[in-house]
Scaffold this active site. Structure first.
Site, mmCIF file in Angstrom:
data_model
loop_
_atom_site.group_PDB
_atom_site.id
_atom_site.type_symbol
_atom_site.label_atom_id
_atom_site.label_comp_id
_atom_site.label_asym_id
_atom_site.label_seq_id
_atom_site.Cartn_x
_atom_site.Cartn_y
_atom_site.Cartn_z
ATOM 1 N N ASP A 151 4.430 22.503 34.221
ATOM 2 C CA ASP A 151 4.810 23.779 35.178
ATOM 3 C C ASP A 151 3.889 23.647 36.341
ATOM 4 O O ASP A 151 3.242 22.613 36.527
ATOM 5 C CB ASP A 151 4.489 25.131 34.394
ATOM 6 C CG ASP A 151 3.048 24.992 33.747
ATOM 7 O OD1 ASP A 151 2.442 24.294 33.961
ATOM 8 O OD2 ASP A 151 2.869 25.863 32.734
ATOM 9 N N HIS A 209 2.471 32.793 25.581
ATOM 10 C CA HIS A 209 3.436 31.811 26.626
ATOM 11 C C HIS A 209 2.965 30.222 26.208
ATOM 12 O O HIS A 209 1.660 30.187 25.846
ATOM 13 C CB HIS A 209 3.170 32.187 27.922
ATOM 14 C CG HIS A 209 1.913 31.876 28.646
ATOM 15 N ND1 HIS A 209 1.376 32.960 29.238
ATOM 16 C CD2 HIS A 209 1.267 30.772 28.607
ATOM 17 C CE1 HIS A 209 0.071 32.320 29.986
ATOM 18 N NE2 HIS A 209 0.114 31.233 29.509
ATOM 19 N N ASP A 226 -1.031 35.821 25.564
ATOM 20 C CA ASP A 226 0.343 36.558 25.358
ATOM 21 C C ASP A 226 1.334 35.761 24.646
ATOM 22 O O ASP A 226 2.585 35.975 24.200
ATOM 23 C CB ASP A 226 1.063 37.092 26.423
ATOM 24 C CG ASP A 226 1.339 36.098 27.527
ATOM 25 O OD1 ASP A 226 1.210 34.957 27.054
ATOM 26 O OD2 ASP A 226 1.918 36.397 28.710
ATOM 27 N N GLU A 280 6.736 33.090 29.497
ATOM 28 C CA GLU A 280 6.109 34.331 29.071
ATOM 29 C C GLU A 280 7.077 34.974 28.194
ATOM 30 O O GLU A 280 8.237 34.707 27.757
ATOM 31 C CB GLU A 280 6.062 35.045 30.304
ATOM 32 C CG GLU A 280 5.297 34.673 31.666
ATOM 33 C CD GLU A 280 3.821 34.793 31.154
ATOM 34 O OE1 GLU A 280 3.413 34.977 30.080
ATOM 35 O OE2 GLU A 280 2.997 34.966 31.950
HETATM 36 C C1 F6R Z 1 -0.602 25.262 31.973
HETATM 37 C C2 F6R Z 1 0.121 25.908 30.866
HETATM 38 C C3 F6R Z 1 -0.184 27.261 30.320
HETATM 39 C C4 F6R Z 1 -1.754 27.285 29.730
HETATM 40 C C5 F6R Z 1 -2.257 28.586 29.133
HETATM 41 C C6 F6R Z 1 -3.529 28.699 28.715
HETATM 42 O O1 F6R Z 1 0.220 24.252 32.226
HETATM 43 O O2 F6R Z 1 1.067 25.327 30.503
HETATM 44 O O3 F6R Z 1 0.450 27.499 29.207
HETATM 45 O O4 F6R Z 1 -1.622 26.397 28.728
HETATM 46 O O5 F6R Z 1 -2.015 29.558 30.110
HETATM 47 O O6 F6R Z 1 -4.438 28.505 29.749
HETATM 48 P P1 F6R Z 1 -5.887 27.984 29.550
HETATM 49 O O7 F6R Z 1 -6.071 26.757 28.722
HETATM 50 O O8 F6R Z 1 -6.604 28.127 30.818
HETATM 51 O O9 F6R Z 1 -6.294 29.214 28.531
#
Ligand code: F6R
Length: 264
Positions: A70, A141, A139, A146
């Protein structure tokens, strides 16, 4: 879906083992290894371990192609939190991955839907992703799909939830207003086409999302639950992230009893 509960440093080594096996083998199906990269804080320990193995063990990423999950929309090309720059800094610059072989959705494209379609085409052209590293949001995702995301979604523009922007404000000096509202993200169906999904989660803040991912009903409300439908998923969690798992005892027993030749 296999659940491994272990200290964070061991989880990072296990994920690095999967990547190393792929990279040394060259590919699982296509002509060359294709690696799926996540950003966020959780995979950083995996990238540290891969960088260490590159320096100390000669693990080479030459010829590997990589696809990011992403990207924020509208962050300047030189912004340090632009995911392309994060992955360059945290992994690409520390190993011998050719930056030209690292791809991400173009959050600065004048035509965002066209950029998303081109990204889907590029993944297909590469033969699909062999191993996809994933984190998970509080959440539920995965990538930036989301709650409410279609389980059949493809790379597209999404709006980040307030909660995700609050979580990510730590990367922007705590300034919520600096966190973009929009992103481009691989869809859930895009991610589901990778051949092996390796999801890491650490910390108590992820416990409910991990419980839903592994044990909840498949639902767009917890997008990561779609992974239950994938034939090869490794869920690597520390004790804190595992603390809400109803069958934690069984997952520990099953992993302890696993033949060592099986790997993840
Ligand atoms: C980022 C991504 C997100 C993160 C998620 C957890 O490329 O795909 O899904 O993996 O927001 O982020 P952290 O690891 O910072 O808790």
């Amino acid at each position: 879906m296999e659940v491994v509960i272990a200290p964070a440093d061991r989880l990072a080594r296990l994920a690095a083992d999967v990547v190393e096996r792929l990279v040394r083998a060259g590919a699982t199906e296509g002509g060359h290894a294709v690696l799926g990269l996540a950003t966020g804080s959780t995979p950083l320990a995996v990238y540290d371990e891969l960088a260490r193995r590159h320096v100390e063990d000669g693990l080479s990423f030459a010829g590997v192609e990589a696809f990011m999950l992403d990207e924020y929309v509208g962050l300047a090309a030189d912004h340090p939190e632009r995911y392309r720059n994060v992955i360059e800094r945290e992994l690409v610059a520390r190993v011998d991955l050719d930056p030209a072989d690292v791809h991400g959705p173009d959050g600065l494209a004048p035509d965002l839907p066209a950029a998303c379609a081109a990204y889907e085409a590029a993944i297909l052209e590469a033969g699909g992703v062999d191993v996809q590293i994933l984190g998970i949001g509080t959440d539920g995702h995965v990538a930036f799909n989301e709650p409410g995301s279609s389980l059949a979604s493809r790379t597209r523009l999404k709006t980040l939830t307030h909660g995700t922007r609050v979580d990510n404000a730590r990367f922007f000096g705590g300034d919520l207003d600096a966190v973009p509202l929009h992103c481009l993200t691989q869809g859930l169906a895009t991610i589901m086409q990778a051949r092996h999904l390796v999801l890491l989660a650490t910390g108590r803040g992820k416990a409910e999302a991990v419980h839903q991912l592994v044990e909840g009903p498949v639902s767009a409300l917890w997008p990561a639950t779609v992974l239950q439908l994938h034939p090869h998923v490794s869920v690597l969690v520390d004790d804190d992230a595992a603390c809400r798992l109803q069958l934690a005892g069984f997952y520990r027993e099953a992993y302890a009893a696993k033949p060592t030749w099986q790997g993840l």
